[in-house]
Design a protein around this motif. Structure first.
Motif, mmCIF file in Angstrom:
data_model
loop_
_atom_site.group_PDB
_atom_site.id
_atom_site.type_symbol
_atom_site.label_atom_id
_atom_site.label_comp_id
_atom_site.label_asym_id
_atom_site.label_seq_id
_atom_site.Cartn_x
_atom_site.Cartn_y
_atom_site.Cartn_z
ATOM 1 N N ARG A 1 -7.648 4.999 -4.043
ATOM 2 C CA ARG A 1 -6.492 4.886 -5.135
ATOM 3 C C ARG A 1 -5.577 6.230 -4.478
ATOM 4 O O ARG A 1 -4.673 6.896 -4.363
ATOM 5 C CB ARG A 1 -6.517 5.769 -6.266
ATOM 6 C CG ARG A 1 -5.523 6.355 -7.476
ATOM 7 C CD ARG A 1 -6.875 6.816 -8.443
ATOM 8 N NE ARG A 1 -7.663 5.607 -8.899
ATOM 9 C CZ ARG A 1 -8.701 6.122 -9.936
ATOM 10 N NH1 ARG A 1 -9.189 6.666 -9.608
ATOM 11 N NH2 ARG A 1 -9.506 4.769 -10.115
ATOM 12 N N ARG A 2 -6.896 7.134 -3.434
ATOM 13 C CA ARG A 2 -5.913 8.696 -2.364
ATOM 14 C C ARG A 2 -5.595 7.990 -1.599
ATOM 15 O O ARG A 2 -4.165 8.280 -0.892
ATOM 16 C CB ARG A 2 -7.247 9.493 -2.171
ATOM 17 C CG ARG A 2 -8.309 10.367 -3.206
ATOM 18 C CD ARG A 2 -9.499 11.332 -2.957
ATOM 19 N NE ARG A 2 -10.365 11.275 -3.455
ATOM 20 C CZ ARG A 2 -11.119 11.509 -3.648
ATOM 21 N NH1 ARG A 2 -12.026 11.533 -2.499
ATOM 22 N NH2 ARG A 2 -11.501 12.798 -4.995
ATOM 23 N N LYS A 3 -5.797 6.747 -0.777
ATOM 24 C CA LYS A 3 -5.153 6.407 0.141
ATOM 25 C C LYS A 3 -3.997 5.770 -0.268
ATOM 26 O O LYS A 3 -2.840 5.763 0.625
ATOM 27 C CB LYS A 3 -6.323 5.115 0.745
ATOM 28 C CG LYS A 3 -5.386 4.420 2.268
ATOM 29 C CD LYS A 3 -6.062 3.479 2.257
ATOM 30 C CE LYS A 3 -6.041 2.502 3.548
ATOM 31 N NZ LYS A 3 -6.888 1.766 4.391
ATOM 32 N N LEU A 4 -3.652 4.713 -1.530
ATOM 33 C CA LEU A 4 -2.624 4.723 -1.852
ATOM 34 C C LEU A 4 -1.253 6.221 -1.552
ATOM 35 O O LEU A 4 -0.216 5.726 -1.117
ATOM 36 C CB LEU A 4 -2.727 4.153 -3.305
ATOM 37 C CG LEU A 4 -2.858 2.690 -2.818
ATOM 38 C CD1 LEU A 4 -3.094 2.128 -4.718
ATOM 39 C CD2 LEU A 4 -1.632 1.622 -2.442
ATOM 40 N N LYS A 5 -2.051 6.855 -2.566
ATOM 41 C CA LYS A 5 -1.093 8.604 -2.339
ATOM 42 C C LYS A 5 -0.370 9.011 -1.105
ATOM 43 O O LYS A 5 0.438 9.261 -0.659
ATOM 44 C CB LYS A 5 -1.748 9.352 -3.116
ATOM 45 C CG LYS A 5 -1.878 8.907 -4.438
ATOM 46 C CD LYS A 5 -2.896 9.573 -5.737
ATOM 47 C CE LYS A 5 -3.271 9.648 -6.667
ATOM 48 N NZ LYS A 5 -3.697 10.174 -7.891
ATOM 49 N N LYS A 6 -1.645 8.850 -0.607
ATOM 50 C CA LYS A 6 -1.111 8.759 0.827
ATOM 51 C C LYS A 6 -0.251 7.763 1.882
ATOM 52 O O LYS A 6 0.491 8.345 3.206
ATOM 53 C CB LYS A 6 -2.691 9.413 1.730
ATOM 54 C CG LYS A 6 -3.022 10.410 1.531
ATOM 55 C CD LYS A 6 -4.497 10.384 2.279
ATOM 56 C CE LYS A 6 -4.935 11.699 1.894
ATOM 57 N NZ LYS A 6 -5.828 11.943 3.076
ATOM 58 N N LEU A 7 -0.059 6.491 1.621
ATOM 59 C CA LEU A 7 0.500 5.561 1.963
ATOM 60 C C LEU A 7 2.423 5.820 1.460
ATOM 61 O O LEU A 7 3.262 6.098 2.232
ATOM 62 C CB LEU A 7 0.215 4.433 2.058
ATOM 63 C CG LEU A 7 -1.048 4.324 2.609
ATOM 64 C CD1 LEU A 7 -1.375 2.650 2.289
ATOM 65 C CD2 LEU A 7 -0.783 3.736 3.969
ATOM 66 N N ALA A 8 2.105 6.403 0.399
ATOM 67 C CA ALA A 8 2.861 6.202 -0.495
ATOM 68 C C ALA A 8 3.963 8.022 0.305
ATOM 69 O O ALA A 8 5.569 7.408 0.865
ATOM 70 C CB ALA A 8 3.060 6.454 -2.005
ATOM 71 N N ALA A 9 3.218 8.906 1.314
ATOM 72 C CA ALA A 9 3.794 9.630 1.848
ATOM 73 C C ALA A 9 4.861 10.001 2.550
ATOM 74 O O ALA A 9 5.338 9.775 3.121
ATOM 75 C CB ALA A 9 2.858 10.737 1.331
ATOM 76 N N PHE A 10 3.775 9.145 3.381
ATOM 77 C CA PHE A 10 3.882 7.826 4.875
ATOM 78 C C PHE A 10 5.503 7.646 4.722
ATOM 79 O O PHE A 10 6.410 7.159 5.458
ATOM 80 C CB PHE A 10 3.163 7.310 5.063
ATOM 81 C CG PHE A 10 1.732 8.398 6.514
ATOM 82 C CD1 PHE A 10 1.754 9.896 6.090
ATOM 83 C CD2 PHE A 10 0.258 7.678 6.098
ATOM 84 C CE1 PHE A 10 0.672 10.298 7.070
ATOM 85 C CE2 PHE A 10 -1.040 8.025 6.742
ATOM 86 C CZ PHE A 10 -0.641 9.175 6.744
ATOM 87 N N VAL A 11 5.209 6.334 3.453
ATOM 88 C CA VAL A 11 6.524 5.378 3.755
ATOM 89 C C VAL A 11 7.749 6.640 3.191
ATOM 90 O O VAL A 11 8.801 6.262 3.960
ATOM 91 C CB VAL A 11 6.316 4.811 2.654
ATOM 92 C CG1 VAL A 11 7.316 3.638 2.106
ATOM 93 C CG2 VAL A 11 5.359 4.405 2.765
ATOM 94 N N GLU A 12 7.349 7.724 2.523
ATOM 95 C CA GLU A 12 8.602 8.554 2.275
ATOM 96 C C GLU A 12 9.480 9.096 3.388
ATOM 97 O O GLU A 12 9.910 9.339 4.042
ATOM 98 C CB GLU A 12 8.057 9.673 0.998
ATOM 99 C CG GLU A 12 9.172 10.277 0.958
ATOM 100 C CD GLU A 12 8.999 11.379 -1.169
ATOM 101 O OE1 GLU A 12 9.215 12.606 -0.822
ATOM 102 O OE2 GLU A 12 8.102 10.916 -1.465
ATOM 103 N N ARG A 13 8.519 9.604 4.205
ATOM 104 C CA ARG A 13 7.671 10.516 5.078
ATOM 105 C C ARG A 13 8.846 9.838 6.234
ATOM 106 O O ARG A 13 10.135 9.775 6.911
ATOM 107 C CB ARG A 13 7.042 11.642 5.977
ATOM 108 C CG ARG A 13 7.378 12.418 5.097
ATOM 109 C CD ARG A 13 5.972 13.425 6.062
ATOM 110 N NE ARG A 13 4.833 13.281 6.643
ATOM 111 C CZ ARG A 13 3.591 12.474 5.399
ATOM 112 N NH1 ARG A 13 2.999 13.655 5.190
ATOM 113 N NH2 ARG A 13 2.287 12.486 5.937
ATOM 114 N N GLY A 14 8.864 8.278 6.415
ATOM 115 C CA GLY A 14 9.536 7.586 7.487
ATOM 116 C C GLY A 14 7.956 6.748 8.500
ATOM 117 O O GLY A 14 8.870 6.593 9.176
#
Length: 87
Positions: free
Chosen positions: A35-48
């Protein structure tokens, strides 16, 4: 150690079911970590820094391993979180 109490081995929780069948589920820490990893992946996608397809591939890999265990409700909850984060 009594199997009726259940035990964790290799990030899997082993218990007896109602009928005496051994039930294998993921341990709680593994689900929390994903669950934490998904949230970090979403942040990575948002930052490009990562594409949505790369995040989807990572999540599908985890999802496939969880479906082999008795964790369908956990997978449904994580699917809901994934669609909330990635749309």
């Amino acid at each position: 150690m009594k199997l009726s109490r259940g035990f964790t081995y290799l990030k899997k929780r082993f218990n007896y079911g109602e009928t005496g069948k051994v039930i294998v589920r993921p341990c709680r820490s593994a689900v929390t970590r994903q669950r934490r990893k998904l949230k970090k992946l979403a942040a990575f996608v948002e930052r490009g820094e990562m594409t949505r397809e790369q995040a989807l591939q990572s999540y599908q890999s985890w999802r496939g391993s969880m479906l082999k265990l008795d964790a369908r409700r956990t997978v449904r909850a994580m699917d809901a979180l994934f669609t909330q984060l990635f749309g």
